[in-house]
Design a protein around this motif. Structure first.
Motif, short mmCIF file in Angstrom:
data_model
loop_
_atom_site.label_atom_id
_atom_site.label_comp_id
_atom_site.label_asym_id
_atom_site.label_seq_id
_atom_site.Cartn_x
_atom_site.Cartn_y
_atom_site.Cartn_z
N ALA A 32 0.82 -1.21 0.00
CA ALA A 32 0.00 0.00 0.00
C ALA A 32 0.85 1.26 0.00
CB ALA A 32 -0.93 -0.01 1.22
N GLY A 146 -7.55 -5.68 1.61
CA GLY A 146 -8.23 -4.63 0.86
C GLY A 146 -8.38 -3.37 1.69
N LEU A 147 -8.74 -3.53 2.95
CA LEU A 147 -8.83 -2.39 3.85
C LEU A 147 -7.45 -1.77 4.09
CD1 LEU A 147 -11.35 -3.78 6.51
CD2 LEU A 147 -11.80 -2.03 4.77
N LEU A 149 -4.99 -1.54 2.01
CA LEU A 149 -4.62 -0.70 0.88
C LEU A 149 -5.25 0.69 0.97
CD1 LEU A 149 -4.81 -3.17 -2.15
CD2 LEU A 149 -2.77 -2.15 -1.15
N ALA A 150 -6.41 0.78 1.59
CA ALA A 150 -7.09 2.07 1.73
C ALA A 150 -6.63 2.84 2.96
CB ALA A 150 -8.60 1.85 1.77
N GLY A 224 -2.73 -6.39 -5.93
CA GLY A 224 -3.02 -5.55 -4.79
C GLY A 224 -1.78 -4.89 -4.21
N SER A 246 -7.56 -0.76 -3.24
CA SER A 246 -8.16 -1.59 -2.19
C SER A 246 -9.24 -2.51 -2.74
CB SER A 246 -8.74 -0.72 -1.08
OG SER A 246 -9.86 0.02 -1.54
N LEU A 250 -10.47 -6.16 -1.61
CA LEU A 250 -11.65 -5.99 -0.75
C LEU A 250 -12.87 -6.73 -1.27
CD1 LEU A 250 -12.40 -4.32 1.82
CD2 LEU A 250 -13.22 -2.55 0.26
#
Length: 380
Positions: A32, A146-147, A149-150, A224, A246, A250
């Motif tokens: 990320a 996924g979370l 990455l955000a 990702g 994300s 996600l």
């Protein structure tokens, strides 16, 4: 207390799924903020990719030992051990942006995820969890990255290079607290009666299932880890890149959960093959100079399509080798880990080639689409 997931208590379900979430967070936490880490450590992006590679090498090696530890010491206790090791690995990398500390820390994290991920699944099984809840456990393991990455890029604005490590420790602490309130489970001997013969490694079905798992889960992890960097390098802001990236992990949560019931359909193989083609096309589309809305849609499609083959790969492996179902699932999962081990640094290297990373995404897309040819049909 209300029961959930086919006889498993609510506290047990939350605690068990939390183990998958804590393990999964570390899949993409470094990717990320790969560009920021590259500057902080004074190394190229390929080296940042090798941090992830080291983690997955150790994680892969710990799959069977982790299962045996759950057999001997109990799944819940082994999960606690794994979570503690994950936290320790993140703590090792905290003092300074030194590559040696990062490599050591990620190796220790891989040791912890090897214990925790297998033990979390065994814990749910031991508490009587349904196949749906097992799918939820697998979904949690992709929801978390996924979370990450955000969230991690935003956290990095305040804590710098240590954002992946600080967030990793925090997530482990929360999930360990949830597991504290979960009841113990009976020991489940995953390897009792299992045996390997020469035919195991000649089983073509296992290799076909390995191909679709590597091209879905394995490639989605690689995408990702690098999609945020790709979008940043091609002119998009960090916030937009993190939000779009994300989605590649996600949204796999929903299709992993839905993939189990899909297997009851005669045309399930068509759905899985189609999902691989869609995932491949979407990954390649991320390399194109498309409008932002189209890139966000492509990232979403990678996430949704990559989750669909999960149930077929794992359920099919266990059914294909009833004499050694645990080994069969480990074999299939191992190929995905190997794809990540090899693919993460290779895609990182393509950022030094013409196209600034786009070549790597096109290659991943083509390979994912070709994997559709490996999907087994009913009766084969």
């Amino acid at each position: 207390m209300q029961r959930a997931g086919g006889g498993i208590g609510t506290r047990a379900a939350i605690g068990g799924v939390g183990v998958g979430v804590a393990s999964g967070w570390n899949i993409a936490a470094l990717g990320a903020v790969a560009t920021r880490l590259s500057h902080a450590y004074g190394v190229g992006l390929a080296t940042i990719g090798l941090f992830t590679t080291v983690q997955f090498v150790v994680h892969l090696a710990m799959q069977i030992p982790g299962g045996r530890a759950a057999d001997r010491f109990g799944a819940r206790r082994t999960a606690f051990i794994g979570l503690a090791i994950i936290a320790a690995g993140n703590a090792i990398a905290l003092p300074a942006a030194t590559p040696a500390l990062a490599f050591l820390g990620r190796a220790v994290v891989g040791l912890g995820t090897g214990f925790a991920f297998v033990a979390g699944s065994d814990y749910i099984r031991g508490r009587g969890g349904s196949p749906f809840l097992q799918g939820l456990y697998g979904g949690g393991s992709v929801l978390a990255p996924g979370l990450a990455l955000a969230i991690v890029p935003a956290l990095a604005d305040s804590v710098g290079f240590s954002a992946p490590y600080v967030s990793g420790i925090a997530v482990v602490a929360v999930c360990a607290a949830l597991l504290v309130f979960a009841p113990p489970a009976e020991r489940t001997v995953r390897h009792a009666g299992e045996r390997l013969d020469a035919g195991f490694f000649r089983d073509r079905l296992l290799y076909r299932l390995s191909a679709i798992h590597a091209a879905s889960f394995g490639f989605s992890v690689i995408v990702g880890n690098w999609v945020v960097t790709l979008l940043e390098h091609h002119g998009h802001s960090k916030g937009v890149a993190a939000a779009a990236g994300s989605l590649t992990l996600l949204l796999g949560f929903f299709t992993r959960v839905a993939g189990g019931p899909l297997l009851r359909r005669q045309d399930a193989w068509l759905w899985v093959a189609g999902s691989l083609v869609v995932a491949g096309a979407a990954a390649a589309a991320l390399a194109l100079p498309l409008p932002l809305a189209a890139l966000v849609a492509a990232a979403a499609l990678v996430g949704l399509a990559s989750g669909m083959p999960f149930a077929m790969a794992f359920t099919g492996a266990a059914k294909a080798r009833p004499d050694s179902p645990g080994a069969a699932v480990g074999f299939v999962n191992g190929w995905a880990a190997l794809a990540i081990v090899a693919g993460a640094p290779l895609v990182g290297l393509t950022f030094s080639l013409p196209g600034d990373g786009r070549i790597g995404f096109v290659v991943l897309g083509c390979l994912a689409a070709l994997a559709a040819l490996a999907v087994p049909r009913p009766g084969r």
